[in-house]
Design a protein around this motif. Structure first.
Motif, PDB file in Angstrom:
ATOM      1  N   MET A  14     -47.386  28.716 -38.331  1.00 37.87           N
ATOM      2  CA  MET A  14     -47.341  27.258 -38.218  1.00 37.87           C
ATOM      3  C   MET A  14     -47.943  26.794 -36.892  1.00 37.87           C
ATOM      4  O   MET A  14     -47.237  26.321 -35.988  1.00 37.87           O
ATOM      5  CB  MET A  14     -45.906  26.763 -38.355  1.00 37.87           C
TER       6      MET A  14
ATOM      7  N   CYS B 131     -45.176  24.284 -35.064  1.00 41.08           N
ATOM      8  CA  CYS B 131     -43.777  24.023 -35.399  1.00 41.08           C
ATOM      9  C   CYS B 131     -42.909  24.696 -34.349  1.00 41.08           C
ATOM     10  O   CYS B 131     -43.253  25.752 -33.824  1.00 41.08           O
ATOM     11  CB  CYS B 131     -43.458  24.571 -36.788  1.00 41.08           C
TER      12      CYS B 131
ATOM     13  N   PRO C   9     -35.826  23.283 -41.863  1.00 39.54           N
ATOM     14  CA  PRO C   9     -36.559  22.092 -41.446  1.00 39.54           C
ATOM     15  C   PRO C   9     -37.798  22.520 -40.663  1.00 39.54           C
ATOM     16  O   PRO C   9     -37.994  23.707 -40.378  1.00 39.54           O
ATOM     17  CB  PRO C   9     -35.563  21.359 -40.545  1.00 39.54           C
ATOM     18  N   HIS C  10     -38.645  21.573 -40.363  1.00 43.57           N
ATOM     19  CA  HIS C  10     -39.826  21.852 -39.544  1.00 43.57           C
ATOM     20  C   HIS C  10     -40.004  20.722 -38.537  1.00 43.57           C
ATOM     21  O   HIS C  10     -39.413  19.651 -38.672  1.00 43.57           O
ATOM     22  CB  HIS C  10     -41.091  21.944 -40.408  1.00 43.57           C
TER      23      HIS C  10
ATOM     24  N   HIS D 260     -41.260  30.909 -37.291  1.00 47.17           N
ATOM     25  CA  HIS D 260     -42.210  29.987 -37.908  1.00 47.17           C
ATOM     26  C   HIS D 260     -43.606  30.118 -37.291  1.00 47.17           C
ATOM     27  O   HIS D 260     -44.606  29.888 -37.968  1.00 47.17           O
ATOM     28  CB  HIS D 260     -41.701  28.550 -37.789  1.00 47.17           C
TER      29      HIS D 260
ATOM     30  N   VAL E  36     -39.400  24.955 -34.920  1.00 44.22           N
ATOM     31  CA  VAL E  36     -38.146  25.387 -35.556  1.00 44.22           C
ATOM     32  C   VAL E  36     -38.163  26.910 -35.671  1.00 44.22           C
ATOM     33  O   VAL E  36     -39.154  27.483 -36.121  1.00 44.22           O
ATOM     34  CB  VAL E  36     -38.005  24.744 -36.946  1.00 44.22           C
TER      35      VAL E  36
END
Ligand SMILES: [Cu+2]
Ligand SMILES: [Cu+2]
Lengths: 399, 415, 462
Positions: free
Chosen positions: B187, B175, B128-129, B182, B177
């Protein structure tokens, strides 16, 4: 310069001198003749590190100065804020000198558009001095503000700064470090730098560059950590740093690539300035974070005599892993003079008159090796110039 | 379509997330502004709600070295305006580094939709993010993006974050997560909030406008904060985000090897997702992923130039932040002093008006720090200057010299 | 809190259940040692010892640490507590087989008695040597101590700890960090940060001193108060971690003031990012950031990440209210049985507490009245679209619990909001190669009235 306490006397002395000069209508601009050249430095473990350093020459012609790392302390007088460094290059590669914290018109030099490796990229942040130049190349700053600054190579900085082309520059206000609020009696410079011996060996032996064993400095791994050009060794003489009842300006410089944190023990200090910019509100601290390239000024006001260790709280306290070593300095705070000698301070810090300077000059000329030829008792101005460059004290320098 | 991509799509289909059904799940939310109150102060009571749509997925970017080293990455991209049913396709291998820059104004209400389009090159992953608006004041856990403390959005779905924007200043977003992974993978991006003071009625007195600009606010004047006196006035602003990649980590991710967290050591230091000299390129950079067999085309993946241009006399606001996952960095401009006017999305000022701004020549930032720096060019000679890290070993694109964390400032002469 | 809704009932019941395990909730939240005062001042007896610490990745590492008297070696050493103006003497007995010492950065006029002179201070000889240090704490604040003997190795091995000096002029009913109300706090927590390269410890354990190269230093473990996440969440003095007695479980109610005492205990800088809100940095190196005593912390700086440098201490005040969110963070006037519609009340909405208004609940102290009753602005996706965090209550509202899929959530008894507080050099959020861990904890904003657990000041054993 490891064991030398630089005192305010010379800026006061300069003040006196300038007053003399001002009265005669002379102009006075500070010119320094620096020469970039390779030099070997011996570390406490006996290893010989090839470095690049600066020498202070007396003029545009003679090359009599000694190559040192860090380079000589360039003092800009309180009353004449214009500085010119005349650079000679005795390295095999082009070089230059910048003072990043001072406004300076930059004229970057780029690799040619057709360069196979670095097309169009800036290789030098400002104009270069070619190897073997006969006439020195000037680098000028006008209106240098009071403060502690670092000069260093502006060319191929990832390599040339690391190789040792750096040094301190200072200027005081007429009435103190920045103003009368930051007046001080004594001055100590702690100039941090680092050595990655593998990089030095490869750069010095031509094994660095496109297609060579080493092609960038990304794998930087320092092994030696220098204060004023030397790592700490057990038994090093403490640095005289003033006395109880007086103030000492501690000028901190970090020419290393890593952040260091100078931690004071048994003493705190007032953080006055950052990169030669005075803080609106000085703060009372004992740790002083020195990111790469940073200078900080700290005012000490010791209440007790004794040894004040200053060391890197990043714990770079070894010499090629041998302990103790690295970034440790021991400051020695002397006892306050006897109560009856209260006048001593004034005597010591009062502006000197020219006859006094002449006496001092004479003393120095007898004890000074490598003094430029035009430094003699007939030429007091040149002597003062020389003294300023070298932070001479009344006592002989320690080598 | 190359085999790896096909495999990725097949996995999505097998999960029931592919084709029309999965794309139908992409459902963004937006509530139009009907409250009749002009909360952002721009004179229009009906335009205070902002709709944004980002996707989270994977992609590729090239490093600035002559070899154009291709790095696999996780990242965000902009899907604002893309029809919901097109988002999965739109986001496929289309991640950008840095993430799209988010600029909003104080007083706005932001509906920030995040669609997880999956990682095409890593069909084994079902990560997931989230979006973490780093520094959001008085945050609520549900919109803070920390997966441990709230929820994160699964592949093929959309989560709508809501932010009522009350503080101007320089923030960042990323992000959260598996944050180490990540974020190292890319991200992260710039985010800043413009103050209401920009929209003051012309003629409002401001005591500390730059020379020649005072004594009152004029249309078009811009400020970093609601300073009340014009002291954070600027002419041009540039977000400058520090980041860095460890190629070993990115390669391990691409080749589904164990991730070297403990050995993480960044070798590509960057500003706004590029090393020097790419930092100075004004163009959108297309990656070479298509050429190298990852997907069918080279995609625009690095959109943020760091070339700074100003005319002598102007004030340049640098919104500096760091999202390096490994280390502190120090930035300097040789020859131009820095006036630090804000940090942590706040004006540097004490409760009684104490001026806590300071002058310096370098700023040191760890990950998650932000500093607002004004370069006052009034007394600076026109010419080219460098903004670079004083951690000089990071002036490298890995094994290539004369690169890394550096960009140029072009100061044009005043007319 | 004088309001009871269907949600608050849930946690009050839970509160009752665990009330028996929480004691002295209003006490100091930092575990310290403080000997009884004598006319000559305070006398601490510490020893330097070896032992093993445990890390969540399953590691057990050989350490050196300071111990309270004859107690177990601790990582970090005992947090010393005394009052401004008190004279303290610290007697150090060395039970290691190398010389050891203590230095007290930021303190003035520290005198050493006994031992032999080392580079930085007097040292206690190996195997039973003793040395004493005496000083008077002239100022309140947060400080630290560490070994002054080969600090690059001995700090790495664990020889450091925190010092808290209490101000001499705070009102009896209040807790201040410094002598000014700007430093007033409701709860205080310690964040003593450090890092570790296990290879050094493995070699030290085997006596392979010549194999240890400090220039190869490569930390892979990061700590708050001597524990890696998630172990920081275990209670103080947990028997699971006999050599790591200190937790880091910051908790606060909305609108209360939390004092964060941050110390860079190791050798690296850590950008400590506290989710939830900015904090006001009010002191550095044990001095209020102040231009004059009357003005208090008028030089304090607000930030969302505190750069904790090694050796440096920072004191910050953190407060969270939820103000300005644009929706009612308590979920007042919202239907917990139905998805938020944005046009409350809608068909099917229920007056749960039968107060005549559909789920109308009185405001709570410190609530942002601007937002009272404002609906939750978006619809949350179906559970199938979500992954759930272990400390998620299941509800976006403070003080509310929501339905969670089986096995999800749970580490959130009162419907609090959890915020991650961590090193934002994210690499430092792992334990060796395992994410998450490292220099990280979860900060709990608990709803008004929910209990806040704590530790006690332990009387010194001797
Ligand atoms: Cu993610
Ligand atoms: Cu963040």
């Amino acid at each position: 310069m490891n064991n030398r306490s630089n005192t305010m006397k010379f800026s006061k002395l300069t003040l006196a001198l300038l007053l003399v000069l001002a009265s005669t209508g002379s102009t006075y601009a500070i010119d320094y003749y620096l020469r970039a050249e390779a030099v070997n430095k011996v570390m406490p473990d006996g290893s010989m590190i090839p470095m690049w350093g600066y020498a202070l020459d007396p003029d545009a012609v003679q090359e009599t100065g000694q190559v040192i790392v860090p380079g000589p302390t360039l003092v800009v007088p309180p009353n004449d804020p214009n500085l010119t460094i005349h650079l000679k290059n005795r390295l095999d590669v082009a070089t230059s000198v910048i003072i990043p914290a001072l406004p300076q018109a930059m004229t970057p030099q780029r690799f040619p558009a057709g360069d196979p490796d670095y097309p169009n990229r800036i290789r030098s942040l400002t104009h270069e001095t070619p190897p073997g130049n006969a006439a020195p190349v000037p680098y000028s700053w006008t209106n240098v503000r009071p403060g502690s600054f670092m000069y260093h190579s502006g060319t191929h900085i990832a390599v040339q700064v690391q190789m040792g082309l750096y040094g301190p520059a200072t200027r005081n206000a007429v009435d103190g470090a920045y103003s009368a609020d930051s007046d001080f009696d004594n001055e100590v410079l702690l100039f941090y730098s680092e050595i990655d011996p593998i990089a030095h060996a490869r750069i010095a032996s031509g094994n660095y560059g496109p297609g060579e064993i080493m092609t960038s400095t990304i794998e930087y791994k320092p092994e030696f950590f220098l204060v004023n050009g030397n790592p700490y060794s057990l038994g090093d003489t403490p640095i005289p740093a003033g006395q109880v009842g007086q103030t000492t300006l501690l000028r901190l410089f970090n020419a290393g690539i890593e952040t260091h944190v100078a931690q004071l023990q048994n003493l705190r200090g007032l953080l006055l300035a950052d990169d030669g910019w005075p803080d609106n509100y000085p703060t009372d601290q004992y740790t002083f974070v020195l990111p790469a390239g940073k200078t900080k000024d700290v005012l000490l006001n010791p209440a007790t005599e004794g040894i004040v260790p200053v060391y890197d709280r990043r714990l770079r306290l070894t010499n090629a892993n041998a302990s103790p070593g690295g970034l440790i300095s021991l400051l020695e705070i002397a006892a306050a003079p006897p109560a009856v000698g209260e006048n001593n301070n004034e005597v010591q810090t009062a502006p000197r008159n020219v006859p006094e300077l002449a006496t001092l000059a004479q003393y120095w000329l007898q004890n000074c090796q490598g003094c430029p030829a035009d430094v003699n008792e007939d030429n007091i101005v040149n002597f003062i110039d020389f003294a300023l460059m070298n932070n001479l004290n009344e006592s002989p320098p320690e080598e | 379509m190359n085999r790896k991509i096909a495999y990725g799509l097949m996995t999505l289909l097998a999960l029931g997330l592919g084709a029309s059904r999965a794309w139908g799940e992409i459902h963004t939310q937006f509530t139009p502004d009907t409250d009749g109150v002009d909360t952002d102060g721009n004179g229009d009571p009906n335009d205070d709600h902002v709709y944004l749509h980002m996707f989270a997925g994977d992609g590729f970017v090239n490093m600035a070295d002559q070899d154009r080293t291709l790095q696999y990455m996780f990242g965000f991209g902009d899907a604002t305006g893309v029809p919901d049913e097109m988002v999965m396709m739109h986001g496929m291998l289309a991640a950008e580094f840095p993430a799209p820059t988010i600029v909003v104004r104080e007083g706005q209400k932001v509906y920030l939709n995040l669609s997880n389009v999956g990682m095409m090159m890593r069909p084994d992953l079902f990560d997931p993010h989230t979006i973490h608006w780093h520094g959001f004041p008085n945050a609520a856990a549900i919109f803070d993006g920390v997966p441990d403390a709230s929820v994160s959005i699964a592949m093929g779905f959309t989560f709508t974050y809501f932010y009522q924007v009350v503080e101007p200043g320089t923030f960042m977003w990323h992000c959260h997560v598996e944050a180490t992974e990540h974020m190292q993978m890319g991200m992260l991006g710039n985010l800043y909030v413009l103050p209401k003071q920009d929209l003051l009625p012309p003629g409002t007195p401001l005591a500390n406008l730059p020379p020649g600009k005072g004594p009152t606010h004029q249309q078009g004047y811009k400020y970093c904060y609601n300073d009340g006196d014009g002291s954070t006035y600027y002419d041009v602003d540039y977000p400058i985000q520090i980041s860095s990649f460890d190629p070993e980590f990115h390669n391990a991710s691409l080749t589904v090897q164990p991730l070297p967290f403990a050995l993480m050591d960044d070798k590509f230091p960057m500003l706004n997702g590029r090393g020097y000299p790419d930092t100075t390129n004004l163009n959108v950079l297309y990656n070479t992923a298509g050429d190298e067999g990852y997907g069918e085309m080279n995609r625009p993946s690095q959109k943020v130039s760091s070339l700074i241009e100003a005319t002598r006399g102007e004030r340049v606001l640098l919104r500096i932040s760091s999202l390096s996952t490994t280390s502190f960095h120090t930035l300097t401009v040789a020859g131009i002093p820095m006036h630090v006017i804000g940090q942590g999305s706040r004006l540097l000022r004490g409760p009684n008006g104490e001026d806590l701004t300071y002058w310096t020549n370098s700023v040191n930032l760890g990950g998650g720090e932000a500093k607002d720096v004004i370069l006052d060019t009034a007394n600076i000679e026109p010419g080219d200057y460098a903004l670079y890290t004083t951690n000089l070993s990071h002036l490298s694109n890995n094994t290539e010299d004369f690169g890394g964390m550096m960009t140029e400032i072009i100061l044009h002469p005043a007319e | 809190m004088n309001t009871v809704s269907i949600r608050t009932r849930t946690y009050l019941l839970l509160a009752a259940l665990i009330a028996c395990i929480l004691a002295n909730a209003a006490q100091a939240m930092i575990m310290t040692i403080r000997p009884a005062a004598t006319p000559g001042g305070l006398e601490f007896n510490l020893s330097a010892k070896q032992g093993y610490i445990l890390t969540p990745d399953g590691g057990a590492y050989y350490m050196w640490g300071y111990a309270n008297g004859d107690g177990l070696m601790q990582y970090p050493g005992p947090t010393l507590e005394f009052n401004q103006g008190e004279t303290v003497t610290i007697h150090l007995t060395n039970q290691l087989d190398v010389p050891v010492s203590m230095v007290f950065p930021g303190q003035l006029n520290v005198t050493a008695g006994g031992g032999t002179a080392g580079v930085l201070t007097n040292e206690a000889a190996p195997a039973g040597g003793m040395v004493s240090y005496t000083f008077t704490a002239t100022h309140a604040g947060t400080y630290h101590y560490h070994s002054g003997t080969n600090p690059e190795l001995q700090i790495e091995m664990g020889l450091f700890g925190a010092i808290i000096v209490r101000p001499d002029n705070q009102p009896a009913e209040e807790t201040w960090a410094y002598n000014h109300v700007d430093s007033q706090y409701d709860y205080e927590y310690l964040f003593l940060m450090s890092e570790m390269d296990p290879t050094i410890h493995e070699k030290a354990e085997c006596g392979m001193w010549d194999q240890i190269d400090m220039n190869e230093y490569w930390p892979v473990l990061w700590f708050i108060n001597g524990r890696c996440a998630p172990d920081v969440m275990l209670p103080d003095n947990t028997p699971l971690l006999p050599h790591q007695p200190y937790s880091c479980r910051p908790q606060v109610h909305p609108n209360e003031r939390m004092l964060m005492r941050l110390i860079g205990g190791g050798r690296d800088l850590h950008p400590f990012h506290h989710h939830g809100n900015n904090a006001l940095q009010i002191a550095r190196d044990g001095r209020l950031l102040s231009s004059s005593p009357a003005l208090g912390a008028n030089l304090a700086v607000s930030d969302f990440t505190q750069a904790a440098a090694p050796g440096m201490t920072l004191d910050c005040i953190f407060t969270w209210t939820g103000k300005g969110l644009g929706w009612d963070v308590y979920g007042h006037e919202q239907d917990i049985d139905n998805e938020p519609t944005g046009d409350f009340p809608g068909p099917g909405d229920v007056d749960h507490n039968e107060n005549g208004s559909v789920d109308n609940v009185d405001p709570v102290a410190g609530e942002d009245m601007e937002d009272h009753g404002k609906p939750f602005p978006v619809q949350l996706p179906d559970n199938k679209a979500l992954a759930f965090g272990a400390t998620y209550s299941g509800s976006p509202f403070l003080g509310a619990m929501g339905d969670l899929p089986p096995g999800e959530g749970g580490m959130n008894m009162f419907g609090g909001m959890m915020f991650m507080w961590h090193s934002h050099n994210e690499k430092e959020m792992v334990n060796y190669d395992i994410f998450p861990g490292g220099l990280m904890t979860m900060m709990f904003v608990e709803p008004p009235g929910a209990p806040i657990g704590g530790a006690h000041t332990m009387p010194m054993g001797q």
